[in-house]
Write a protein that holds these residues in place. Structure first.
Motif, mmCIF file in Angstrom:
data_model
loop_
_atom_site.group_PDB
_atom_site.id
_atom_site.type_symbol
_atom_site.label_atom_id
_atom_site.label_comp_id
_atom_site.label_asym_id
_atom_site.label_seq_id
_atom_site.Cartn_x
_atom_site.Cartn_y
_atom_site.Cartn_z
ATOM 1 N N HIS A 1 7.690 -5.901 -0.451
ATOM 2 C CA HIS A 1 7.735 -4.571 0.780
ATOM 3 C C HIS A 1 6.330 -3.745 0.682
ATOM 4 O O HIS A 1 5.743 -3.852 -0.614
ATOM 5 N N GLU A 2 6.043 -3.126 1.635
ATOM 6 C CA GLU A 2 4.927 -2.299 1.641
ATOM 7 C C GLU A 2 5.390 -0.965 0.863
ATOM 8 O O GLU A 2 6.388 -0.426 1.078
ATOM 9 N N PRO A 3 4.171 -0.575 0.045
ATOM 10 C CA PRO A 3 4.581 0.861 -0.548
ATOM 11 C C PRO A 3 4.450 1.859 0.194
ATOM 12 O O PRO A 3 3.831 2.023 1.400
ATOM 13 N N THR A 4 5.328 2.963 -0.131
ATOM 14 C CA THR A 4 5.550 4.143 0.702
ATOM 15 C C THR A 4 4.485 5.198 0.205
ATOM 16 O O THR A 4 4.351 5.310 -1.115
ATOM 17 N N THR A 5 3.788 5.723 1.206
ATOM 18 C CA THR A 5 3.013 6.973 0.759
ATOM 19 C C THR A 5 3.171 8.119 1.733
ATOM 20 O O THR A 5 4.106 7.740 2.921
ATOM 21 N N PRO A 6 2.772 9.361 1.534
ATOM 22 C CA PRO A 6 2.951 10.387 2.617
ATOM 23 C C PRO A 6 2.423 9.835 3.898
ATOM 24 O O PRO A 6 3.026 10.430 4.705
ATOM 25 N N ASP A 7 1.300 9.026 4.071
ATOM 26 C CA ASP A 7 0.853 8.770 5.414
ATOM 27 C C ASP A 7 1.550 7.680 5.991
ATOM 28 O O ASP A 7 1.866 7.541 7.056
ATOM 29 N N ALA A 8 2.220 6.618 5.162
ATOM 30 C CA ALA A 8 3.037 5.782 5.809
ATOM 31 C C ALA A 8 4.633 5.785 5.169
ATOM 32 O O ALA A 8 4.634 5.131 4.241
ATOM 33 N N PRO A 9 5.377 6.676 5.742
ATOM 34 C CA PRO A 9 6.634 6.755 5.156
ATOM 35 C C PRO A 9 7.519 5.851 5.439
ATOM 36 O O PRO A 9 7.208 4.890 6.222
ATOM 37 N N VAL A 10 8.703 5.816 4.788
ATOM 38 C CA VAL A 10 9.612 4.402 5.338
ATOM 39 C C VAL A 10 10.508 4.889 6.471
ATOM 40 O O VAL A 10 10.656 5.944 6.940
ATOM 41 N N GLU A 11 10.593 3.931 7.275
ATOM 42 C CA GLU A 11 11.451 3.973 8.365
ATOM 43 C C GLU A 11 12.967 4.459 8.349
ATOM 44 O O GLU A 11 13.568 4.253 7.496
#
Length: 165
Positions: free
Chosen positions: A142-152
């Motif tokens: 899975h893609e790591p989550t960051t503040p710029d790319a949050p989880v759906e």
């Protein structure tokens, strides 16, 4: 006695030690004289004790067996039966003590046996659900989550709204 600047500390210590030599020699002579007197007194006391014990031995050697053993003049020796009886009673007491010890130890071991051999079964594991092996979770990338790319964010309907529709 203040230290003077002209003499070194080692020289001053030597002078003090040489001044103490006569005092130590005098104390040593007094000690040796007292030890000699004590040894002479001990020799005299030892001679007195030796003379008294030799007199007692000669008295015992001249005495008859009846005088020594309190009037019992038995040829076979009456003390032999008493020793056997004492040994028998001592053995009996030791055996009773051993039996009591063994029973107390056995009852204590029985009291300590409160733990059961029951082992509960492991919880059921379903594929892909909670409780799956850690290897299964690591296998799904899975893609790591960051503040710029949050989880759906997935909206879940409440039970009440689901019943109404």
């Amino acid at each position: 006695m203040a230290l003077t600047i002209d003499k070194s500390l080692l020289d001053q210590t030597k002078e003090k030690a040489q001044g103490a030599v006569p005092v130590v020699e005098s104390a040593l002579d007094t000690l040796i004289d007292a030890a000699k007197e004590g040894i002479e007194a001990a020799k005299g006391a030892a001679k007195d004790v030796a003379a008294a014990s030799q007199a007692k031995v000669s008295e015992v050697a001249e005495a008859s067996p009846s005088e020594l053993y309190g009037g019992h003049d038995d040829a076979e020796g009456s003390g032999g039966g008493r020793w056997f009886k004492r040994l028998l009673v001592l053995g009996l007491l030791a055996a009773i003590g051993g039996i009591i010890f063994k029973r107390m130890r056995d009852s204590q071991q029985a009291a300590d046996n409160w733990q059961s051999a029951y082992v509960p079964p492991p919880p059921p594991v379903a594929d892909g659900e909670v409780g799956a092996a850690p290897d299964d979770a690591a296998a799904e990338p899975h893609e790591p989550t960051t503040p710029d790319a949050p989880v759906e964010v997935v909206e879940v309907a409440d039970e009440e709204t689901a019943k109404e529709s």
